[in-house]
Design a protein around this motif. Structure first.
Motif, mmCIF file in Angstrom:
data_model
loop_
_atom_site.group_PDB
_atom_site.id
_atom_site.type_symbol
_atom_site.label_atom_id
_atom_site.label_comp_id
_atom_site.label_asym_id
_atom_site.label_seq_id
_atom_site.Cartn_x
_atom_site.Cartn_y
_atom_site.Cartn_z
ATOM 1 N N PHE A 1 -3.837 -7.832 -1.856
ATOM 2 C CA PHE A 1 -3.031 -6.852 -2.595
ATOM 3 C C PHE A 1 -3.927 -5.844 -3.320
ATOM 4 N N LYS B 1 6.825 -8.485 2.116
ATOM 5 C CA LYS B 1 5.711 -9.438 2.034
ATOM 6 C C LYS B 1 5.327 -9.704 0.579
ATOM 7 N N ALA C 1 12.419 -2.029 7.613
ATOM 8 C CA ALA C 1 13.048 -3.211 7.017
ATOM 9 C C ALA C 1 14.204 -2.790 6.111
ATOM 10 N N ALA D 1 -3.455 -2.444 7.489
ATOM 11 C CA ALA D 1 -3.618 -1.808 8.798
ATOM 12 C C ALA D 1 -5.078 -1.491 9.087
ATOM 13 N N ALA E 1 0.823 3.134 6.794
ATOM 14 C CA ALA E 1 0.794 2.016 5.837
ATOM 15 C C ALA E 1 1.707 0.900 6.330
ATOM 16 N N GLY F 1 2.428 -15.409 -2.643
ATOM 17 C CA GLY F 1 2.077 -16.310 -3.743
ATOM 18 C C GLY F 1 3.180 -17.306 -4.046
ATOM 19 N N ILE G 1 -4.051 3.173 5.260
ATOM 20 C CA ILE G 1 -4.304 2.372 4.051
ATOM 21 C C ILE G 1 -3.783 0.944 4.244
ATOM 22 N N GLY G 2 -4.227 0.056 3.367
ATOM 23 C CA GLY G 2 -3.700 -1.314 3.338
ATOM 24 C C GLY G 2 -4.248 -2.171 4.461
ATOM 25 N N VAL H 1 -2.823 -12.939 6.690
ATOM 26 C CA VAL H 1 -3.252 -11.555 6.931
ATOM 27 C C VAL H 1 -3.796 -11.410 8.347
ATOM 28 N N ASN I 1 0.614 -13.339 -6.120
ATOM 29 C CA ASN I 1 -0.758 -13.315 -6.655
ATOM 30 C C ASN I 1 -1.232 -11.868 -6.486
ATOM 31 N N PHE J 1 2.449 -1.587 15.001
ATOM 32 C CA PHE J 1 2.756 -0.150 15.050
ATOM 33 C C PHE J 1 1.584 0.701 14.556
ATOM 34 N N ALA K 1 0.826 -1.212 0.000
ATOM 35 C CA ALA K 1 0.000 0.000 0.000
ATOM 36 C C ALA K 1 0.861 1.263 0.000
HETATM 37 P P1 FAD Z 1 2.793 -4.738 4.193
HETATM 38 O O1 FAD Z 1 2.992 -5.164 2.805
HETATM 39 O O2 FAD Z 1 2.924 -5.708 5.286
HETATM 40 O O3 FAD Z 1 3.796 -3.508 4.425
HETATM 41 C C1 FAD Z 1 3.956 -2.919 5.692
HETATM 42 C C2 FAD Z 1 5.346 -2.331 5.741
HETATM 43 O O4 FAD Z 1 5.474 -1.590 6.950
HETATM 44 C C3 FAD Z 1 6.441 -3.396 5.749
HETATM 45 O O5 FAD Z 1 7.368 -3.098 4.735
HETATM 46 C C4 FAD Z 1 7.038 -3.310 7.150
HETATM 47 O O6 FAD Z 1 8.430 -3.559 7.150
HETATM 48 C C5 FAD Z 1 6.736 -1.880 7.519
HETATM 49 N N1 FAD Z 1 6.637 -1.679 8.976
HETATM 50 C C6 FAD Z 1 5.911 -2.408 9.867
HETATM 51 N N2 FAD Z 1 6.078 -1.933 11.104
HETATM 52 C C7 FAD Z 1 6.936 -0.878 11.004
HETATM 53 C C8 FAD Z 1 7.494 0.010 11.949
HETATM 54 N N3 FAD Z 1 7.208 -0.091 13.250
HETATM 55 N N4 FAD Z 1 8.331 0.961 11.490
HETATM 56 C C9 FAD Z 1 8.616 1.046 10.170
HETATM 57 N N5 FAD Z 1 8.116 0.255 9.230
HETATM 58 C C10 FAD Z 1 7.277 -0.704 9.646
HETATM 59 N N6 FAD Z 1 -1.942 -11.127 -0.576
HETATM 60 C C11 FAD Z 1 -2.359 -11.260 -1.850
HETATM 61 O O7 FAD Z 1 -3.217 -10.502 -2.286
HETATM 62 N N7 FAD Z 1 -1.798 -12.207 -2.675
HETATM 63 C C12 FAD Z 1 -0.823 -13.065 -2.255
HETATM 64 O O8 FAD Z 1 -0.296 -13.863 -3.042
HETATM 65 C C13 FAD Z 1 -0.424 -12.992 -0.896
HETATM 66 N N8 FAD Z 1 0.495 -13.866 -0.403
HETATM 67 C C14 FAD Z 1 0.910 -13.738 0.885
HETATM 68 C C15 FAD Z 1 1.844 -14.637 1.387
HETATM 69 C C16 FAD Z 1 2.302 -14.528 2.692
HETATM 70 C C17 FAD Z 1 3.274 -15.546 3.233
HETATM 71 C C18 FAD Z 1 1.823 -13.464 3.503
HETATM 72 C C19 FAD Z 1 2.317 -13.268 4.894
HETATM 73 C C20 FAD Z 1 0.883 -12.567 3.009
HETATM 74 C C21 FAD Z 1 0.408 -12.702 1.711
HETATM 75 N N9 FAD Z 1 -0.572 -11.828 1.193
HETATM 76 C C22 FAD Z 1 -0.990 -11.973 -0.091
HETATM 77 C C23 FAD Z 1 -1.102 -10.702 1.998
HETATM 78 C C24 FAD Z 1 -0.369 -9.408 1.584
HETATM 79 O O9 FAD Z 1 1.020 -9.641 1.613
HETATM 80 C C25 FAD Z 1 -0.732 -8.258 2.504
HETATM 81 O O10 FAD Z 1 -2.117 -8.149 2.645
HETATM 82 C C26 FAD Z 1 -0.157 -6.930 1.970
HETATM 83 O O11 FAD Z 1 1.236 -7.020 1.896
HETATM 84 C C27 FAD Z 1 -0.572 -5.764 2.826
HETATM 85 O O12 FAD Z 1 0.043 -4.602 2.323
HETATM 86 P P2 FAD Z 1 0.420 -3.403 3.289
HETATM 87 O O13 FAD Z 1 1.197 -2.442 2.477
HETATM 88 O O14 FAD Z 1 -0.775 -2.927 3.994
HETATM 89 O O15 FAD Z 1 1.336 -4.062 4.387
#
Ligand code: FAD
Length: 391
Positions: free
Chosen positions: A377, A42, A36, A365, A159, A47, A362-363, A336, A52, A173, A15
């Motif tokens: 995603f 992630k 990170a 969270a 995010a 996938g 967003i995302g 998730v 995916n 967080f 996100a």
């Molecule tokens: P994230 O992608 O988790 O990003 C959050 C970011 O915030 C990370 O980079 C993290 O390092 C950072 N962060 C966290 N805490 C802190 C902090 N305190 N300080 C600074 N930075 C921080 N969804 C699909 O739709 N298709 C798939 O194929 C799929 N496969 C998956 C496989 C696995 C094994 C897992 C665990 C999840 C999968 N998902 C899949 C779910 C998908 O990965 C998540 O729903 C998606 O990544 C959420 O996006 P986001 O940006 O909200 O959070």
């Protein structure tokens, strides 16, 4: 001194990367921060390494939230086709695997590289390995402290995702920050996660490794996919899907014979009166499972010696076999997190906090959780897009 931006985005996951790239390309000066060592971890493991990245059947009814209408607006303004167009502009080869699930032919790295490239086109200042200290808000400006100094902007985007898979750097967080600004959080719980069975179901543990197509049901969830027995309980896509609907104490119902017509056992009695139930089950199910289920059904002797009532009851049990899981495998194994920042405090158009102008979430969270199959995603892309238009 302090460095000024138009927006600070916390979390360079799916996100955050999307939101940063689009806001940057609209001319906003964007700081994107992650603790990170690299962005989108992630995405990299998603996938099975092929990401995916969306689902062509994306629709609001494929998401769980205490407010089921919340996701509608954002999902309609940034669709699976929109993301697919971006993937194609970057020349990334893809395929539909099953059930509308789109995957990279090559590697999830391509999706991260694409998003990082889009951020570069928007001149986004991306900082990884960052340790976010205090976050504060005064005089219409948000301030964050990093090791290298203090940064400020009139907009702050949360995010940082949910706490599932902590060993990938996932944290709670987002919730702490949301609460700091007076937002409510819907109790987070592991979702898309294997379920554990109590010792009383030990017979099924011996089936570890057996997989079979089922219809799994729990609450409003009903999924026709494969279930897998594990040494701890139940997994496989059908189970991961219903786990998002499961709450402690509830049953999961499994139809082990989804492809058989109703009255199938009575028809078998007429066609094969000398056959044992186990033989008939073996035609429909993997051998070890057929054996375990026929033991539990306690139908002795051949089908011809059973009353129609007994066979109808046995079939009914096979169509709605009840399991009462005693837990899930938890955040360590959850794909998730369900629950999260309460959508009632956010605008569904912009993802902005109603009571804290300039604050966005967003995302993952946010309390919007998709089905298995690319839906999570798509929510990350769509909610990132919605916020980026408003920043
Ligand atoms: P994230 O992608 O988790 O990003 C959050 C970011 O915030 C990370 O980079 C993290 O390092 C950072 N962060 C966290 N805490 C802190 C902090 N305190 N300080 C600074 N930075 C921080 N969804 C699909 O739709 N298709 C798939 O194929 C799929 N496969 C998956 C496989 C696995 C094994 C897992 C665990 C999840 C999968 N998902 C899949 C779910 C998908 O990965 C998540 O729903 C998606 O990544 C959420 O996006 P986001 O940006 O909200 O959070």
């Amino acid at each position: 001194g302090e460095t000024d931006f138009d927006a600070i985005i916390l979390g360079a996951g799916a996100a955050g990367l999307m939101c940063a790239a689009l806001a940057g390309q609209r001319g906003k000066r964007v700081l994107l921060v992650d603790h990170a060592p690299e962005p989108g971890r992630k995405i990299l493991i998603s996938g099975g390494g092929r990401c995916n990245f969306t689902n062509i059947h994306t629709a609001p009814d494929r998401y769980l939230s205490e407010n089921p209408h919340f996701a509608r607006s954002a999902l309609s303004r940034y669709t699976a086709q929109d993301f697919l167009a971006l993937v194609e502009r970057h020349g990334i080869a893809w395929h539909e695997k099953t059930l509308g699930q789109l995957f990279c032919d090559g590697s999830a790295r391509q999706i991260v590289a694409m998003l990082v490239d889009e951020c570069a086109r928007g001149a986004v200042d991306l900082r990884c390995d960052a340790s976010i200290g205090e976050v504060s808000h005064a005089d219409g400006l948000f301030r964050i402290a990093l090791r290298e100094g203090s940064f400020r902007a009139p907009a702050l985007v949360i995010a940082t995702g949910g706490p599932s898979i902590p060993k990938m750097g996932a944290t709670g967080f987002a919730y702490d920050l949301a609460r700091q600004f007076g937002l409510k959080v819907v109790q987070p719980r592991p979702a898309l996660v294997p379920l554990k069975l109590p010792p009383g179901e030990a017979l099924f543990r011996e089936l570890s490794g057996v997989s079979t197509p089922v219809i799994a049901r729990c609450g409003e969830g009903r999924f026709s996919e494969a279930a897998l027995f594990t040494h701890r309980g139940l997994s496989g896509p059908a189970i991961l899907q219903v786990s998002s609907y499961w709450h402690r104490g509830e049953d999961v119902g499994i139809d082990f014979v989804p492809d058989r017509e109703s009255g199938w056992l009575l028809a078998a009695k007429r066609a094969r009166p000398r056959a044992a139930l186990r033989r008939v089950l073996e035609d429909a199910l993997p051998g070890r499972l057929a054996e375990a289920l026929s033991q539990r059904l306690a139908v002795e002797g051949d089908l011809g010696s059973q009353s129609d009532k007994a066979l109808a009851a046995a079939e009914q049990r096979l169509r709605d076999w009840r399991f009462t899981p005693d837990g899930s495998e938890g955040f360590a194994k959850a794909e998730v997190t369900a629950g999260g920042i309460d959508t009632r405090g956010l605008s569904s158009k912009t993802m902005e906090a109603v009571k804290v102008p300039g604050l966005y979430a967003i995302g993952e969270a946010v309390d919007v959780t998709g089905w298995l199959g690319g839906y999570n995603f798509q929510w990350a892309w769509a909610s990132g897009f919605a916020a980026a238009q408003a920043l």
